[in-house]
Design a protein around this motif. Structure first.
Motif, PDB file in Angstrom:
ATOM      1  N   LEU A   1      25.771 -52.878  43.249  1.00 15.01           N
ATOM      2  CA  LEU A   1      24.500 -52.218  42.962  1.00 15.01           C
ATOM      3  C   LEU A   1      23.875 -52.765  41.680  1.00 15.01           C
ATOM      4  CD1 LEU A   1      25.497 -48.585  43.936  1.00 15.01           C
ATOM      5  CD2 LEU A   1      23.828 -50.041  45.107  1.00 15.01           C
ATOM      6  N   ARG A   2      24.690 -53.013  40.680  1.00 13.02           N
ATOM      7  CA  ARG A   2      24.179 -53.532  39.406  1.00 13.02           C
ATOM      8  C   ARG A   2      23.697 -54.981  39.544  1.00 13.02           C
ATOM      9  NH1 ARG A   2      25.929 -49.854  35.224  1.00 13.02           N
ATOM     10  NH2 ARG A   2      27.279 -48.304  36.179  1.00 13.02           N
TER      11      ARG A   2
ATOM     12  N   SER B   1      17.826 -49.381  51.387  1.00 20.39           N
ATOM     13  CA  SER B   1      18.262 -48.105  50.820  1.00 20.39           C
ATOM     14  C   SER B   1      19.610 -48.267  50.122  1.00 20.39           C
ATOM     15  CB  SER B   1      18.360 -47.031  51.904  1.00 20.39           C
ATOM     16  OG  SER B   1      19.556 -47.152  52.635  1.00 20.39           O
ATOM     17  N   VAL B   2      19.764 -47.521  49.058  1.00 21.70           N
ATOM     18  CA  VAL B   2      21.025 -47.527  48.318  1.00 21.70           C
ATOM     19  C   VAL B   2      22.144 -47.012  49.223  1.00 21.70           C
ATOM     20  CG1 VAL B   2      22.230 -46.567  46.309  1.00 21.70           C
ATOM     21  CG2 VAL B   2      19.857 -47.326  46.107  1.00 21.70           C
TER      22      VAL B   2
ATOM     23  N   ALA C   1      22.884 -39.208  52.835  1.00 23.03           N
ATOM     24  CA  ALA C   1      21.482 -38.891  53.137  1.00 23.03           C
ATOM     25  C   ALA C   1      20.638 -38.915  51.866  1.00 23.03           C
ATOM     26  CB  ALA C   1      21.372 -37.536  53.831  1.00 23.03           C
ATOM     27  N   SER C   2      21.179 -38.430  50.756  1.00 25.13           N
ATOM     28  CA  SER C   2      20.415 -38.454  49.509  1.00 25.13           C
ATOM     29  C   SER C   2      20.252 -39.884  49.004  1.00 25.13           C
ATOM     30  CB  SER C   2      21.059 -37.561  48.448  1.00 25.13           C
ATOM     31  OG  SER C   2      22.304 -38.065  48.055  1.00 25.13           O
ATOM     32  N   LEU C   3      21.270 -40.728  49.193  1.00 23.77           N
ATOM     33  CA  LEU C   3      21.156 -42.134  48.786  1.00 23.77           C
ATOM     34  C   LEU C   3      20.228 -42.920  49.707  1.00 23.77           C
ATOM     35  CD1 LEU C   3      24.815 -43.023  47.740  1.00 23.77           C
ATOM     36  CD2 LEU C   3      22.862 -42.506  46.263  1.00 23.77           C
ATOM     37  N   ASP C   4      20.102 -42.482  50.954  1.00 23.77           N
ATOM     38  CA  ASP C   4      19.197 -43.150  51.890  1.00 23.77           C
ATOM     39  C   ASP C   4      17.736 -43.004  51.461  1.00 23.77           C
ATOM     40  OD1 ASP C   4      21.173 -44.131  53.547  1.00 23.77           O
ATOM     41  OD2 ASP C   4      21.120 -42.398  54.896  1.00 23.77           O
TER      42      ASP C   4
ATOM     43  N   LEU D   1      15.261 -48.204  41.814  1.00 32.20           N
ATOM     44  CA  LEU D   1      16.240 -48.325  40.735  1.00 32.20           C
ATOM     45  C   LEU D   1      15.759 -49.197  39.584  1.00 32.20           C
ATOM     46  CD1 LEU D   1      19.562 -48.737  42.750  1.00 32.20           C
ATOM     47  CD2 LEU D   1      18.561 -46.643  41.802  1.00 32.20           C
ATOM     48  N   ILE D   2      14.723 -49.970  39.815  1.00 37.67           N
ATOM     49  CA  ILE D   2      14.225 -50.848  38.750  1.00 37.67           C
ATOM     50  C   ILE D   2      12.845 -50.422  38.258  1.00 37.67           C
ATOM     51  CG2 ILE D   2      15.606 -52.812  39.487  1.00 37.67           C
ATOM     52  CD1 ILE D   2      12.890 -53.970  40.594  1.00 37.67           C
ATOM     53  N   ALA D   3      12.390 -49.272  38.694  1.00 40.47           N
ATOM     54  CA  ALA D   3      11.086 -48.773  38.254  1.00 40.47           C
ATOM     55  C   ALA D   3      11.145 -48.436  36.759  1.00 40.47           C
ATOM     56  CB  ALA D   3      10.705 -47.542  39.068  1.00 40.47           C
TER      57      ALA D   3
END
Length: 139
Positions: free
Chosen positions: A11-12, A73-74, A116-119, A126-128
């Motif tokens: 992810l990073r 999606s994450v 579902a929350s990560l979707d 994440l980069i906003a």
């Protein structure tokens, strides 16, 4: 739920690649993430295989993020690295409570809610700002 170190690094790496919008090297990523180079290289290879990164060999090569990956999606990334196995294993060894147990169902529901929350979060989120500017200073 606990994410593996590989998922965390994946992810990073994606966040750094998305924020930088330029080719990065494995060495740059490993230094920025304070992670072993070989571990980062294996994760980059898996991300490339999944289509979330592109790689270029040779002098001036590196890794970059295709624009389409920004909409990933994450939850999908985490599923790819973690798998979708259940939180607990009631079969090995066989649990004597499994015939009347509700714990497995409750944990399955919680796991589905987690994903579902990560979707609902995509890599672009994440980069906003203000995160994006912080990521630019890491490499």
């Amino acid at each position: 739920m606990h994410l593996s170190r590989a998922t965390d690094i994946a992810l990073r790496v994606l966040m750094l690649a998305a924020a930088q919008r330029r080719q990065l090297t494995i060495d740059e990523l490993a230094a920025a993430l304070n992670a072993p180079r070989n571990h980062v290289a294996k994760i980059v290879q898996q991300l490339r295989h999944s289509g979330w990164l592109t790689t270029t060999r040779g002098r001036g090569g590196g890794i970059s993020l295709p624009d389409t990956a920004l909409r990933t999606s994450v939850g999908r990334i985490v599923r790819d690295f973690e798998g979708v196995a259940e939180v607990i294993d009631c079969e090995t060894p066989p649990c004597p409570l499994r015939a009347a147990c509700r714990l497995r169902g409750a944990l399955r529901t919680a796991q589905e809610a987690f994903f579902a929350s990560l979707d609902e979060v995509v890599l672009q989120d994440l980069i906003a700002p203000p995160t994006g500017s912080t990521l630019l200073t890491l490499t």
